[in-house]
Design a protein around this motif. Structure first.
Motif, PDB file in Angstrom:
ATOM      1  N   VAL A 171      65.499  38.464  20.765  1.00  0.00           N
ATOM      2  CA  VAL A 171      65.580  39.477  19.719  1.00  0.00           C
ATOM      3  C   VAL A 171      64.216  40.138  19.557  1.00  0.00           C
ATOM      4  CG1 VAL A 171      66.140  39.932  17.307  1.00  0.00           C
ATOM      5  CG2 VAL A 171      67.334  38.105  18.543  1.00  0.00           C
ATOM      6  N   ASP A 173      62.302  41.969  17.687  1.00  0.00           N
ATOM      7  CA  ASP A 173      62.156  42.520  16.330  1.00  0.00           C
ATOM      8  C   ASP A 173      60.729  42.952  16.022  1.00  0.00           C
ATOM      9  OD1 ASP A 173      61.352  39.862  16.453  1.00  0.00           O
ATOM     10  OD2 ASP A 173      61.758  39.500  14.342  1.00  0.00           O
ATOM     11  N   ARG A 291      63.616  42.014   8.597  1.00  0.00           N
ATOM     12  CA  ARG A 291      64.606  40.970   8.894  1.00  0.00           C
ATOM     13  C   ARG A 291      66.014  41.412   8.492  1.00  0.00           C
ATOM     14  NH1 ARG A 291      63.884  35.431  11.209  1.00  0.00           N
ATOM     15  NH2 ARG A 291      62.230  36.171  12.564  1.00  0.00           N
ATOM     16  N   VAL A 294      67.321  43.903  11.081  1.00  0.00           N
ATOM     17  CA  VAL A 294      67.613  43.305  12.386  1.00  0.00           C
ATOM     18  C   VAL A 294      68.847  42.406  12.297  1.00  0.00           C
ATOM     19  CG1 VAL A 294      66.740  41.821  14.209  1.00  0.00           C
ATOM     20  CG2 VAL A 294      65.227  43.492  13.157  1.00  0.00           C
ATOM     21  N   LYS A 295      68.944  41.659  11.212  1.00  0.00           N
ATOM     22  CA  LYS A 295      70.123  40.799  11.043  1.00  0.00           C
ATOM     23  C   LYS A 295      71.400  41.620  11.030  1.00  0.00           C
ATOM     24  CE  LYS A 295      68.472  36.557   8.963  1.00  0.00           C
ATOM     25  NZ  LYS A 295      68.037  35.938   7.692  1.00  0.00           N
ATOM     26  N   TRP A 315      69.680  32.622  19.946  1.00  0.00           N
ATOM     27  CA  TRP A 315      69.107  33.944  19.645  1.00  0.00           C
ATOM     28  C   TRP A 315      67.643  33.697  19.332  1.00  0.00           C
ATOM     29  CZ3 TRP A 315      72.396  38.382  19.439  1.00  0.00           C
ATOM     30  CH2 TRP A 315      73.747  38.085  19.665  1.00  0.00           C
ATOM     31  N   TRP A 317      64.083  34.801  18.269  1.00  0.00           N
ATOM     32  CA  TRP A 317      63.383  35.900  17.604  1.00  0.00           C
ATOM     33  C   TRP A 317      61.944  35.981  18.099  1.00  0.00           C
ATOM     34  CZ3 TRP A 317      65.269  38.856  13.184  1.00  0.00           C
ATOM     35  CH2 TRP A 317      66.632  38.626  12.921  1.00  0.00           C
ATOM     36  N   GLU A 318      61.607  37.141  18.581  1.00  0.00           N
ATOM     37  CA  GLU A 318      60.251  37.374  19.055  1.00  0.00           C
ATOM     38  C   GLU A 318      59.230  37.055  17.964  1.00  0.00           C
ATOM     39  OE1 GLU A 318      59.731  41.385  20.368  1.00  0.00           O
ATOM     40  OE2 GLU A 318      57.999  40.888  21.574  1.00  0.00           O
ATOM     41  N   SER A 319      59.537  37.461  16.734  1.00  0.00           N
ATOM     42  CA  SER A 319      58.599  37.263  15.633  1.00  0.00           C
ATOM     43  C   SER A 319      58.268  35.794  15.417  1.00  0.00           C
ATOM     44  CB  SER A 319      59.176  37.862  14.352  1.00  0.00           C
ATOM     45  OG  SER A 319      60.477  37.335  14.126  1.00  0.00           O
ATOM     46  N   SER A 320      59.241  34.920  15.694  1.00  0.00           N
ATOM     47  CA  SER A 320      58.992  33.503  15.420  1.00  0.00           C
ATOM     48  C   SER A 320      57.850  32.970  16.296  1.00  0.00           C
ATOM     49  CB  SER A 320      60.266  32.688  15.636  1.00  0.00           C
ATOM     50  OG  SER A 320      60.586  32.655  17.006  1.00  0.00           O
TER      51      SER A 320
END
Length: 645
Positions: A171, A173, A291, A294-295, A315, A317-320
């Motif tokens: 993802v 994001d 968020r 994106v969700k 899934w 998440w790039e941000s994580s």
RNA sequence: GGGCCCGUAGUCUAGCUUGGAUAGGACGUUGGCCUCCGGAGCCAAAGGUCACGGGUUCAAAUCCCGUCGGGCCCGCCA
């Protein structure tokens, strides 16, 4: 494995036979390769070797003489699946023992059913297949559909081969596109989303981008002196003006709200950048906003993918990876190597030097002497770039996986190569051979290029809806007495099958020019054709309660029967080749040729009304096997096989 | 400028990794086939300088070199 692979056993026997004889006659001859191929004409046998042309070079005898000498020796041996051997013009032609091959194939298929042909690998691996990974700032379109369909088929095939496969969606994001949507959504006052969220957000993206572009272009035009440059800018402005007209016609109120908002912003680009920076920092308010968007977008993706029966295990998440510090950990490690340096406040990775020092330049970047471009890891404002974050992501992937298959567009080839180099620098040695960029070409439209930025694309949803509607129309024409619900189910299978087959049957390295005609023409599209063959086989089996007891495979004398048996017996081999070389298109082509063989057989030779009972029973066995193989083959491609259509 | 990919009948496409006998298939075109298990089908015909030019080889769509067309990449975009 050979017991599960009838045609492969025949091939193996031919190979062994040849090897034995050549070793006996020409002990000093080094067999480089012993390729057996399928002759162009059945009268030349079922497998053939051209080894005598090779031998004639060394032994200065003509190939025909050599062939008859070899044949003489071969005939002294005992055969199992080989029926007879002949020579012709220097070729050695092997004929299969058809009754035996038929018996083995049919019995195996009956025994293994849904597992028939799905030969398990001797070296199971843990594999991550990353695919689709569409930017969550608008709906999936026909380009991402190709990605999703290819990735899903690869995952199915590798799973069937006995690997432990996980399907991941990355993802994206963190980055400009989502930030633009966030900006536009905020300008609208964060309204409740009413239509399909990905579609709606796609509108916001295009509208906001358009408004920002127009404003920016106008400012540039006001400042530019250079005539040529001025012309160029004006042309671009005209393009966006055209986009604006279209956007206005679909969502007038929202479009003007965004336009006004952008125009009253003294510096929209700075505002967007601020969103990017704040999101990467994990600033609370920005995080909430992004968020949320994106969700919503992913909800839309899931809905579409569900229709196409494409699912994911994870899934990511790039941000994580940014927030958990993993990206910075990787950067710090790279900083300690001799391959990074600072330029104008940005951190740069010297890919060329790293690849050369590690001795992997040629392997990763090819033979040529070109200078590999450097890669900026950290911007001067301290934010990271896509490939940098991808490095952290892949460190994570390789913690679990033995192999990583990335279904990513060919335009990202260089980035994937740079990524691989970085992983090797960081000590992930298996990345060298086990990080696979499964590159595919883009889908183009006939008259214009698809462009997310200009809002010009055909969505996956539209594609599915059109194809299913068209299929429903066809089903209704043919199967009037089926209940409505079943018709719809069949239409889904046919329509979506047609889309998938279109995408899968063209090699990934070729550009697909999308046309509605190609997907919706069910006469031309092979998926309905193959499904039809399957439905015919099912229909025969439905019509009888006979459980064939005593089939006699020697009765199968017709060339049409022979052709069908050979095709059926080749399925396990085709499957293994498709799985081990990541070539779903082989299964697409195979399914089509099996349907050809079956349809020809069906048309000419009666099954239930065959001349005698033994023949009927034997043909019934072939029908049953065909049904099993068509189901298994299409299932690997994610295509359904309804019993009626 | 450099790197990668693609070029096969009017159109779409397989084969190229590993050279081998008559280059498979589909759409479209033309002509046949429903007293017979589903005509979304079957059979047949016409349609090809495998982009072009060299080279290697007994043998090249396939390997090598060059040329020409089309695409992609070489960003503090993703």
């Amino acid at each position: 494995m050979l017991d599960e692979n009838p045609f492969g056993s025949f091939k193996k026997e031919c190979e062994e036979t040849l090897k034995t004889v050549i070793k006996k006659l020409y002990p000093e001859f080094q067999i480089q390769k012993l390729v057996l191929e399928i002759p162009p004409n059945p009268q030349y046998g079922d497998l053939a070797s051209s080894i005598c042309f090779e031998l004639s070079k060394t032994y200065k005898e003509n190939p025909e003489t050599l062939a008859s000498k070899i044949l003489n020796e071969i005939l002294k041996l005992k055969f199992n699946l080989i029926w007879k051997v002949e020579t012709l013009r220097g070729y050695i032609n092997f004929f299969v023992n058809l009754p035996k091959l038929a018996e083995q194939t049919v019995n195996l298929a009956e025994k293994l059913k849904k597992e028939f042909g799905l030969v398990k690998t001797e070296k199971p691996e843990k594999i991550i297949v990353e695919h689709t990974s569409a930017n969550p700032s608008g709906p999936l379109h026909v380009g991402t559909a190709r990605n999703a369909i290819l990735g899903d088929a690869l995952a199915r095939i590798l799973t069937a081969r006995g690997h432990k496969v996980k399907r991941h969606f990355y993802v994206d994001d963190v980055g400009r596109q989502v930030a633009i949507v966030a900006y536009g959504y905020r300008l609208l006052g964060e309204p409740k989303i009413k239509e399909k969220p990905d579609k709606w957000l796609g509108f916001i993206y295009t509208a906001t981008n358009c408004a920002v572009e127009i404003k920016t272009l106008k400012e540039k035009i006001a400042k530019t002196q250079n005539q040529e440059e001025l012309e160029r800018l004006k042309r671009r402005l005209d393009e966006y003006a055209a986009v604006a007209v279209e956007l206005e016609s679909t969502h007038k109120e929202e479009f003007y709200k965004i336009l006004d908002g952008v125009n009253s912003d003294p510096n929209p680009n700075q505002t967007i950048e601020k969103i990017i920076v704040n999101y990467e920092k994990g600033e609370k308010e920005t995080k909430r906003l992004v968020r949320r968007i994106v969700k919503e977008c992913l909800k839309g993706f899931r809905e579409t993918l569900k229709k196409a029966e494409i699912s994911f295990d994870s899934w990511d998440w790039e941000s994580s990876f940014v927030w958990s510090g993993k990206v910075w950990e990787a950067i710090e490690k790279l900083k300690k190597t001799p391959y990074t340096f600072t330029r104008d406040g940005a951190l740069v990775f010297n890919v060329q030097l790293a690849a050369e020092t590690l001795g992997v330049k040629q392997k990763i970047f090819g033979e040529s002497l070109f200078e590999v471009p450097q890669l900026v890891l950290v911007r001067s404002d301290g934010t990271t770039l896509y490939t940098t974050r991808d490095i952290a992501y892949h460190l994570k992937k390789f913690e679990w996986a033995d192999r990583v298959v990335n279904v990513v567009g060919v335009e990202q080839k260089l980035a994937q190569q740079q990524l691989k180099t970085a992983l090797l620098v960081l000590g992930v040695e298996k990345a060298l051979n086990s990080l696979i960029h499964y590159a595919y070409e883009l889908v183009k439209l006939q008259d214009y290029r698809m462009s997310r930025r200009r809002g010009k694309y055909i969505t996956f949803d539209e594609l599915i809806d059109e194809a299913v509607a068209m299929a429903l129309n066809e089903v209704s024409k043919r199967s009037l007495n089926l209940p409505e619900k079943q018709k719809q189910k069949i239409a889904k299978a046919v329509g979506i099958g047609a889309i998938k087959y279109t995408m899968l049957s063209v090699s990934a390295t070729k550009t697909v020019v999308f046309s509605w005609d190609k997907v919706l023409n069910f006469e031309a599209n092979a998926a309905p054709y193959i499904q039809y063959a399957h439905a015919r086989a099912s229909s025969i089996l439905r019509k009888t309660k006979i459980k064939p007891k005593k089939p006699d495979y020697a009765l199968l004398q017709n060339p049409l029967e022979k052709q069908l048996i050979i095709k059926l017996s080749m399925f396990p081999e085709v499957f293994c080749e498709a799985a081990d070389n990541l070539k779903p298109e082989l299964l697409a082509e195979y399914s089509n040729s099996l349907a050809d063989a079956f349809n020809a057989f069906y048309n000419k030779l009666p099954v239930l009304k065959a001349e005698d009972k033994a023949l009927r029973d034997t043909r019934l066995k072939l029908v049953k096997t065909t049904k099993i193989v068509l189901e298994n083959a299409l299932n690997l491609l994610g295509i359904k096989t309804p019993g009626k259509m």
